[in-house]
Design a protein around this motif. Sequence first.
Motif, short mmCIF file in Angstrom:
data_model
loop_
_atom_site.label_atom_id
_atom_site.label_comp_id
_atom_site.label_asym_id
_atom_site.label_seq_id
_atom_site.Cartn_x
_atom_site.Cartn_y
_atom_site.Cartn_z
N SER A 131 0.84 -1.39 0.03
CA SER A 131 -0.04 -0.11 -0.07
C SER A 131 0.72 1.33 -0.05
O SER A 131 0.62 2.24 -0.73
N ILE A 132 2.22 1.39 0.78
CA ILE A 132 3.06 2.43 0.80
C ILE A 132 3.62 2.56 -0.71
O ILE A 132 3.62 3.66 -1.23
N ARG A 133 3.92 1.65 -1.08
CA ARG A 133 4.31 1.76 -2.56
C ARG A 133 3.50 2.27 -3.54
O ARG A 133 3.83 2.98 -4.32
N ARG A 134 2.33 1.59 -3.31
CA ARG A 134 1.09 2.32 -4.28
C ARG A 134 1.15 3.73 -4.14
O ARG A 134 1.02 4.36 -5.11
N ALA A 135 1.05 4.11 -2.89
CA ALA A 135 0.91 5.78 -2.47
C ALA A 135 2.15 6.45 -3.02
O ALA A 135 1.93 7.63 -3.86
N VAL A 136 3.57 5.84 -3.16
CA VAL A 136 4.46 6.42 -3.83
C VAL A 136 4.17 6.48 -5.38
O VAL A 136 4.50 7.62 -5.77
N MET A 137 3.66 5.46 -5.92
CA MET A 137 3.33 5.49 -7.39
C MET A 137 2.36 6.66 -7.46
O MET A 137 2.47 7.47 -8.63
N ARG A 140 3.91 9.87 -7.14
CA ARG A 140 4.76 10.24 -8.19
C ARG A 140 3.94 10.68 -9.60
O ARG A 140 4.31 11.72 -10.16
N THR A 141 2.81 9.84 -9.96
CA THR A 141 2.01 10.20 -11.06
C THR A 141 1.57 11.50 -10.81
O THR A 141 1.60 12.34 -11.68
N GLN A 142 1.01 11.86 -9.79
CA GLN A 142 0.53 13.06 -9.29
C GLN A 142 1.64 14.42 -9.44
O GLN A 142 1.23 15.46 -10.13
N ALA A 143 2.76 14.12 -8.94
CA ALA A 143 4.02 14.92 -8.92
C ALA A 143 4.24 15.15 -10.46
O ALA A 143 4.52 16.38 -11.18
N GLU A 144 4.21 14.09 -11.33
CA GLU A 144 4.56 14.28 -12.74
C GLU A 144 3.47 15.07 -13.50
O GLU A 144 3.86 15.73 -14.26
N ARG A 145 2.12 14.79 -13.04
CA ARG A 145 1.19 15.35 -13.80
C ARG A 145 1.39 17.00 -13.55
O ARG A 145 1.01 17.92 -14.28
N ALA A 146 1.56 17.14 -12.01
CA ALA A 146 1.53 18.76 -11.65
C ALA A 146 2.83 19.31 -12.58
O ALA A 146 2.89 20.51 -12.96
N TRP B 6 6.00 26.84 -7.68
CA TRP B 6 5.61 26.43 -8.79
C TRP B 6 6.38 24.88 -9.33
O TRP B 6 5.89 24.44 -10.25
N ALA B 7 7.22 24.68 -8.62
CA ALA B 7 7.72 23.43 -8.83
C ALA B 7 7.35 22.40 -8.04
O ALA B 7 7.08 22.30 -6.99
N PRO B 8 6.62 21.33 -8.79
CA PRO B 8 6.07 20.14 -7.84
C PRO B 8 7.46 19.31 -7.18
O PRO B 8 8.53 19.31 -7.90
N GLU B 9 7.03 18.75 -5.99
CA GLU B 9 7.85 18.19 -5.33
C GLU B 9 8.36 16.84 -6.23
O GLU B 9 7.71 16.11 -6.93
N THR B 10 9.49 16.26 -5.88
CA THR B 10 9.89 14.96 -6.49
C THR B 10 9.79 14.04 -5.09
O THR B 10 9.91 14.08 -4.06
N ILE B 11 9.52 12.74 -5.55
CA ILE B 11 9.24 11.80 -4.70
C ILE B 11 10.44 10.89 -4.58
O ILE B 11 10.86 10.27 -5.57
N ASP B 12 11.06 11.27 -3.53
CA ASP B 12 12.29 10.35 -3.49
C ASP B 12 12.39 9.20 -2.03
O ASP B 12 12.48 9.91 -0.97
N ILE B 13 12.24 8.10 -2.29
CA ILE B 13 12.13 7.35 -1.34
C ILE B 13 13.37 6.83 -0.54
O ILE B 13 13.71 6.02 0.35
N GLU B 14 14.60 7.27 -1.16
CA GLU B 14 15.81 7.12 -0.89
C GLU B 14 16.12 8.07 0.59
O GLU B 14 16.96 8.20 1.20
N ARG B 15 15.27 9.35 0.68
CA ARG B 15 15.06 10.26 1.55
C ARG B 15 14.32 9.83 2.71
O ARG B 15 13.08 9.68 2.40
N PRO B 16 14.68 10.02 3.94
CA PRO B 16 13.81 9.37 4.87
C PRO B 16 12.73 10.37 5.18
O PRO B 16 12.95 11.40 4.70
N SER B 17 11.59 9.83 5.35
CA SER B 17 10.23 10.96 5.63
C SER B 17 9.98 10.83 6.94
O SER B 17 9.73 9.74 7.49
#
Lengths: 586, 269
Positions: A131-137, A140-146, B6-17
């Motif tokens: 579920s967390i990996r799905r959330a990441v995806m 990411r999709t959301q971020a790419e769209r943005a 204006w810059a969307p964030e990147t999703i980096d799972i190598e970085r602790p959240s």
Amino acid sequence: MAESAALRSPSRPGTFARAWAKAVGGTSFLPLTHAQLEALLQRLADQLAAALLAEPFDLRPGHRVGAELVANHIASAEGLGRTVEVVQLRLLRDLGLVGDDVEDRMARLLAAVATGYARALRDRTLDEQESIRRAVMMARTQAERALRESEARFRRQATHDSLTELPNRALFTERLTDALNEPGRGAQRIGLCFVDLDRFKVVNDSLGHQVGDRLLITVADRLRRALDGHLVARLGGDEFVILVERTGGTDDVVAVAEAALAAVREPALVDGHELVVTASIGIAERQVAGTTPSDLMRAADSTLHWAKAAGGARWEIFDAERNRRELARYALSAAIPPALERGEFYLDYQPLTSLRDGSLLGVEALVRWRHPELGVLRPGSFIGLAEETGLIVPLGGWVLAEACREAEGWSARGGRTPFVSVNLAVRQVHRPGLVQEVHGLLERTGLPPDRLQLEITESTMMSTTEEPVRALRGLADLGVRIAIDDFGTGYSNLAYLRDLPVTELKVAGEFVAGLRAPAADPGSRTDERILASLVSLAHALGLTVTAEGVETAGQAERLRAIGCDAGQGWHFGRPAPADRILERVG
Amino acid sequence: MQRPDWAPETIDIERPSVARMYDYYLGGSHNFAADRAAAQAMVAAVPEAPLMAQANRAFLRRAVQFLTEAGVRQFLDIGSGIPTVGNVHEIARRTAPGSRVVYVDVDPVAVAHSREILAGDDHSVVVQEDLRHPERILAHPDVRGLLDLDEPVAVLVVAVLHFISDDDRPAEILGNLRDALAPGSHLVISQASDEGRDVEERGEAQRVYRRTDNPLWIRSRAELTAFFDGFELVEPGVVWVPQWRPEAPENAEDAERAVFLGGVGRLGG
């Protein structure tokens, strides 16, 4: 029996359930109150007790209890360890369970609990990971769209005008460049319309910028609708441009321009104001090969100015010859100031001769430009330009000063020393300080004031301001002669002749030209009568009359017969340097 | 460094959240290797870290329970993190079905996860926004659509203020939120404190969190109390979180081990 009581659930938490709750409490976060936890564990304890005594012995309740612990978030390693410990140590004792094989059953049941627990925990872990990996995806999709949206937004902002939503200059230039550079299109033709609203500034100034902006939006919408299929862009302000591709000739672009004019012309209702605006359009249309975006834009832009200059509400088509002439004129006018500095101008003089005795009364100073490339230029090729650009003021000033300087050195040989007549442009007369300038010149050069004549045109006097009249009076007070040049071609207003300190009329060459024809010719006779009337009128006002453009002895004779005082023209001598003129009379 | 708007964030799972580290402390598996490594480093420095998270989560549960009993039906949970067990809407609806909850978090993964969990729930929404921009949170159409600000709202700022630096003016942020609330609204705050801790331990914890996007800003009891400006503190005031209305007196033993101070304030008027 205790066990039968245990089966009759729900029951209040007993000693065992309380001990179990205490053991697992704090091993993980529980979203339950302590009472809820005890109730849960009581229920599970009851199930375990029932399983220990059930016939036949069944391990499945053990699995279920293990799974249920995890489902209720008692889901840490410690939670399992403490559960095994407390069940093993206390369950049988606290519930008073007895039986032959109960110890044996307990060991197997606990193993089932641990198995069920571990399985459930493993499943839960895997589910959560998934579920967390799905959330990441999703994130990411959301971020790419943005990102795409923000890039698209950014691109739109960079390529569109925010007010009208039309493409802006940058996008237009890009499209035009693409259209011109696309391979295989060299033989095609392409056209541009530069559209500019007429007197748009008046709308902004009188009704405010908000109304102006809304008007621009309306115009933009109409252009977009009317010219569907062509790229319409806003270049800024009230300037728009239309790209017409694959034209079959200028007619196609003219049709587009007509449509644009019609679209703009329709009254627009903005904020309760019915606004009627017109536009001017510059058209440039040509073959793709050999042109560049900037060439085409410049051509359409120049043409737009022709349409404006012609009064607006119209289109004009680019004319290379006219453009070339304008460029040359522009270059020439730009060269006047440095030419003045380098001394490229000089004066020739043309005699003003008495018709009564043939004596030299004066000379008219005529400016020449010894242009380093174009040779000697006559005033006709640059004075008009200098008047348009305002350069006539320094140029005219130089002519006046130079004429005074030279004339002072002339000496009479046998007769009266001739006066020098200098043309004054409208702008010179309108400038404050003219009288002072002339006064200063006369003082510096020592030229007697009555040897200077200033020629002004009638139009100089057609002014609503007092300035020219005051200037003329000032000049007359200095003792300078004042002539009206080209008399008879303008308004020929007689009122000012009475009121102003004018000393002479110079009658335009047009009337004199008529005197070349035989005296019997009706047209010639008319001109002669006009001239005769002018002369008698002038004399009645105490003015002398000089006829310009006298080319033949016949003309001179007829003018003399009319009573005209003096003549000027080839018959009496062409313009030449002063010494040659003076020599001849001397 | 702050990301430009204006810059969307990147999703980096190598970085602790911080959201996923918190999930790990709570025993969850909504986390990645980098989160676990950072969380383990934190546990090495401050062995009570999991206990802290549990105690804080339990405080949140008791606070929400208290608020629903006080009649509050609207919740604005800012810094809601990864929704694991014991979410605000679950707790609130146990007492008050129909309670409406807005979850706000800045972490895009936490937000995406929350959206999935809450899909189909008409009475809760998730908004991706930063506590540093309370005006944007309050103006967000989803917030406006779900919450009626003319009625009492409980604003939960639980285990998140220690990620807001003094430069970001936390008091002003809370003041802006307060000014938008109707009388009868509540503010719940908890945050890490260094009261009674040695300097070395604090330094160690701060080093761990510097690896995340959210460095730690540890504050004193006095500072935390000041954050309730304009609110009346509900008994027992600002205390170690286990001491806030414990279910059993023994639960409040060794309360300072929880590291978190917390309290609930009520907006009068």
